[in-house]
Scaffold this motif. Structure first.
Motif, PDB file in Angstrom:
ATOM      1  N   THR A  55       2.745   4.646   2.613  1.00 26.83           N
ATOM      2  CA  THR A  55       1.913   5.452   3.490  1.00 26.83           C
ATOM      3  C   THR A  55       2.777   6.440   4.255  1.00 26.83           C
ATOM      4  OG1 THR A  55       0.229   5.361   5.241  1.00 26.83           O
ATOM      5  CG2 THR A  55       2.087   3.847   5.425  1.00 26.83           C
ATOM      6  N   HIS A  56       2.118   7.413   4.878  1.00 27.72           N
ATOM      7  CA  HIS A  56       2.798   8.413   5.703  1.00 27.72           C
ATOM      8  C   HIS A  56       2.651   8.029   7.170  1.00 27.72           C
ATOM      9  CE1 HIS A  56       3.626  11.481   2.600  1.00 27.72           C
ATOM     10  NE2 HIS A  56       2.534  11.013   2.033  1.00 27.72           N
ATOM     11  N   LEU A  57       3.745   7.974   7.870  1.00 23.14           N
ATOM     12  CA  LEU A  57       3.730   7.722   9.301  1.00 23.14           C
ATOM     13  C   LEU A  57       4.396   8.899  10.003  1.00 23.14           C
ATOM     14  CD1 LEU A  57       4.690   3.946   9.564  1.00 23.14           C
ATOM     15  CD2 LEU A  57       2.429   4.978   9.669  1.00 23.14           C
ATOM     16  N   PRO A  58       3.946   9.209  11.229  1.00 18.86           N
ATOM     17  CA  PRO A  58       4.553  10.343  11.950  1.00 18.86           C
ATOM     18  C   PRO A  58       5.979  10.038  12.372  1.00 18.86           C
ATOM     19  CG  PRO A  58       3.044   9.156  13.366  1.00 18.86           C
ATOM     20  CD  PRO A  58       2.871   8.578  12.000  1.00 18.86           C
ATOM     21  N   VAL A 106       6.709   5.511   4.298  1.00 15.04           N
ATOM     22  CA  VAL A 106       7.120   4.159   4.644  1.00 15.04           C
ATOM     23  C   VAL A 106       6.512   3.177   3.643  1.00 15.04           C
ATOM     24  CG1 VAL A 106       7.103   2.370   6.425  1.00 15.04           C
ATOM     25  CG2 VAL A 106       7.225   4.779   7.074  1.00 15.04           C
ATOM     26  N   ARG A 107       7.312   2.206   3.211  1.00 14.72           N
ATOM     27  CA  ARG A 107       6.830   1.115   2.375  1.00 14.72           C
ATOM     28  C   ARG A 107       6.473  -0.073   3.261  1.00 14.72           C
ATOM     29  NH1 ARG A 107      11.198   0.891  -2.651  1.00 14.72           N
ATOM     30  NH2 ARG A 107      10.725   2.949  -3.539  1.00 14.72           N
ATOM     31  N   ILE A 108       5.237  -0.562   3.132  1.00 19.16           N
ATOM     32  CA  ILE A 108       4.775  -1.671   3.960  1.00 19.16           C
ATOM     33  C   ILE A 108       4.376  -2.816   3.037  1.00 19.16           C
ATOM     34  CG2 ILE A 108       3.104  -2.424   5.673  1.00 19.16           C
ATOM     35  CD1 ILE A 108       2.869   0.424   6.626  1.00 19.16           C
ATOM     36  N   ARG A 166      -2.822   9.037   6.120  1.00 12.61           N
ATOM     37  CA  ARG A 166      -2.857   9.463   4.720  1.00 12.61           C
ATOM     38  C   ARG A 166      -1.868   8.649   3.904  1.00 12.61           C
ATOM     39  NH1 ARG A 166      -0.253  13.310   1.538  1.00 12.61           N
ATOM     40  NH2 ARG A 166       1.027  13.969   3.296  1.00 12.61           N
ATOM     41  N   GLY A 167      -2.364   8.022   2.835  1.00 14.87           N
ATOM     42  CA  GLY A 167      -1.497   7.262   1.957  1.00 14.87           C
ATOM     43  C   GLY A 167      -0.738   8.175   1.013  1.00 14.87           C
ATOM     44  N   THR A 364      -9.483  10.088  -2.506  1.00 12.28           N
ATOM     45  CA  THR A 364      -8.570  10.902  -1.709  1.00 12.28           C
ATOM     46  C   THR A 364      -7.392  10.030  -1.272  1.00 12.28           C
ATOM     47  OG1 THR A 364      -9.700  10.378   0.365  1.00 12.28           O
ATOM     48  CG2 THR A 364     -10.498  12.292  -0.868  1.00 12.28           C
ATOM     49  N   PRO A 365      -6.301  10.646  -0.808  1.00 14.21           N
ATOM     50  CA  PRO A 365      -5.165   9.843  -0.341  1.00 14.21           C
ATOM     51  C   PRO A 365      -5.467   8.984   0.879  1.00 14.21           C
ATOM     52  CG  PRO A 365      -4.475  12.091  -0.819  1.00 14.21           C
ATOM     53  CD  PRO A 365      -5.966  12.081  -0.874  1.00 14.21           C
TER      54      PRO A 365
END
Length: 559
Positions: A55-58, A106-108, A166-167, A364-365
């Motif tokens: 996923t995308h993290l700020p 980031v990989r979670i 957003r993934g 969608t993502p």
């Protein structure tokens, strides 16, 4: 010596029966020239499966992007800070970089994401736990319906949408497809462990062998897959695929079952699966392609064939073949690919396992647990493991699967056509050859009379926040608790991880059988509103309290 010049197998120490069995099971191209499989259709690259999602993290405000401005806006006191929403009520110059700052991939790990996924298992009073489960991201093209145009139009002149939720896309450019599976073994852990480790591999490799195309992309002629439109609901989604190759592989699979088992599989019609995309017509035009349902049916039967073949080939005095993969040179794997598997242990395994698999794909993502994200749920089920959905609006438990027992009218009708007999045990339950399940993986001795791994497949289009959560459980839970009780217990939990633990804890506390109990809880878009629908969790609260009191009553053992 038999085999091709490039790959020969020594059979000097084998009996004639062993030689014939090896040729039939491990090299299907030898017994019929009609089913020769060209080498160029075999995938040479392994597909990837990850037990984490991306996923995308700020970028952290404490560790700003070094490529950004050097203004000390990140050192402001907390009262003057701006939340990570992507929207700013006031617009001082120093805060503008926060609107479109870079994000970090980031990989979670799913098993560590307790707010998104929870799993818990208990052996009950049994000597050991035969249940298994799997969760992760599967390397599969998207099978979701295309998003409405309103979600894909880019508005110019406006602030960009926030990217915190957003993934990340996969290597193919499609949103990630999530995979959840639960497996209830009987007679041992060999089959359930094999399914945990390899069933997703067969699904991935089948999609690659069938050349499955994404439902979100146009084909070579510039058309989207039929049924993929948001307003379409008449047909399953027919995605791109090699129809000729698919039919050839399906015929090989059915022929292998007829040769190996006979009996029930001799009446297996048609030679290729009936819900194939090539059998669908739209306005008189024959369809070309494949459905995701067909992928799963083939993968389930192919997995079961390899497991059963490995057990049938085992002999106590034949150490040359013990533990060797029977299909290392077959359809799904190339001639140079050998899996170091000891399928079902050293000795012949006569038990089996049930399986329930849930795949979730988004157009969608945006991840499927986001309140504004639509998604497609695909459930493939064999046996009596169970999958439930919780409706956000009504709070009711919605069963997605049905138990494959002799008491099921559908299963009884299917098996009585093949002269299967049922016996009622001392508890009043019907059984077939000592088995409670009419469909399962393994169970070598019962395959001839109709016990198979043909899955029951359901597809559900989930609207934004339409469902609160998804529950997968073994019969140690579903055989003790009502569906609504399971859903209400999860509603009262703060996280899906706590919900899974509470369900297993309550099931093992009130059970009279002490069977293995496993529960998986997956967060969906309506999770935050799970207590709003209907009576919330109050509908079964009194009955659950009464059951707990009865279970903890010290005089219970005297009754």
């Amino acid at each position: 010596m038999i085999g091709s010049p490039a790959k020969r197998v020594s059979v000097q120490a084998w009996t004639l029966a062993d030689q014939y069995l090896y040729i039939i099971l491990s090299r299907p191209r030898y017994y019929s020239s009609k089913y020769i499989v060209p080498d160029d259709i075999r995938p040479t690259k392994r597909r990837e499966f990850h037990d984490y999602f991306v996923t995308h993290l700020p970028s952290s405000s404490l560790h700003p992007d070094p490529r950004g401005p050097l203004t000390p806006f990140h050192k402001l006191p907390r009262s003057a800070s701006v939340p990570h929403t992507g929207e700013i009520s006031h617009s001082p110059t120093a805060f503008q970089p926060l609107v479109d700052r870079d994000t970090t991939v980031v990989r979670i790990p799913l098993r560590s994401a307790k707010h998104h996924f929870g799993a818990h298992s208990s052996r009950g009073t049994r000597p050991y736990n035969e249940d298994a489960y799997q969760a992760g991201v599967i390397d599969l093209p998207s099978f979701a319906k295309r998003p409405p145009a309103s979600l894909t139009i880019r508005r110019t002149g406006a602030n960009p949408a926030p990217r915190e939720s957003r993934g990340a896309d996969t290597a193919s450019g499609d949103p990630q497809v999530f995979y959840f599976g639960i497996f209830d073994g009987h007679g041992g852990t060999e089959c359930s462990t094999f399914l945990k480790d390899w069933l997703h591999e067969y699904i991935q490799d089948t999609a690659a062998a069938f050349e499955l195309q994404s439902s979100l992309r146009q084909d070579r002629s510039g058309h989207f897959p039929r049924g993929a439109e948001p307003s379409s609901g008449a047909l399953p989604i027919v995605q791109g695929g090699n129809s000729k190759r698919i039919e050839e592989l399906e015929k090989i699979l059915v022929q292998n079952w007829k040769t190996l088992v006979g009996g029930y599989f001799k009446r297996f019609v048609p030679a290729h699966f009936s819900h194939s995309g090539k059998d669908l017509t739209v306005e008189g035009d024959a369809g070309k392609g494949v459905t995701i349902e067909e992928i799963l049916e083939y993968a389930f039967l192919r997995t079961d064939l390899e497991f059963v073949s490995a057990q049938a080939a085992k002999r106590d005095d034949d150490f040359m073949k013990v533990g060797q993969p029977m299909h290392q040179d077959d359809i799904l794997y190339g001639p140079n690919h050998t899996r170091s598997l000891n399928i079902g242990g050293v000795n012949r395994f006569k038990g089996g396992s049930t399986a329930s698999v849930a795949l979730i794909s988004t157009p969608t993502p945006m991840p499927f647990w986001h309140p504004n994200a639509p998604s497609s749920l695909l459930v493939s089920h064999v046996g009596d493991t169970r999958i439930l959905l919780c409706s956000t609006e009504t709070g009711q438990a919605i069963p997605v699967t049905s138990n494959h027992h002799p008491s099921s009218p559908v299963e009884a009708s299917r098996l009585r056509r093949y002269a299967a007999t049922f016996v009622t045990d001392s508890f009043g339950e019907e059984r077939m050859s000592g088995l409670a399940n009419t469909r399962s993986f393994g169970d070598v001795q019962s395959k001839r009379i109709g016990v198979s791994a043909e899955p029951e497949i359901h597809r559900i289009e989930m609207g934004p926040a339409e469902y609160s959560f998804l529950v997968l459980m073994s019969d140690g839970v579903s055989g003790t608790l009502l569906d609504q009780e399971v859903v209400d217990i999860v509603k009262e939990a703060r996280t899906p991880d706590q919900g899974a633990r509470d369900v297993v804890s309550f099931a093992t506390e009130v059970t009279r059988e002490g069977d293995n109990a496993t529960c998986l809880v997956v967060r969906l878009g309506g999770w935050e509103r799970r207590l709003e629908g209907g009576l919330g969790s109050l509908g079964t609260k009194e009955s659950r309290e009464w059951r707990r009191q009865e279970a903890t009553d010290p005089r219970r053992s005297r009754r």
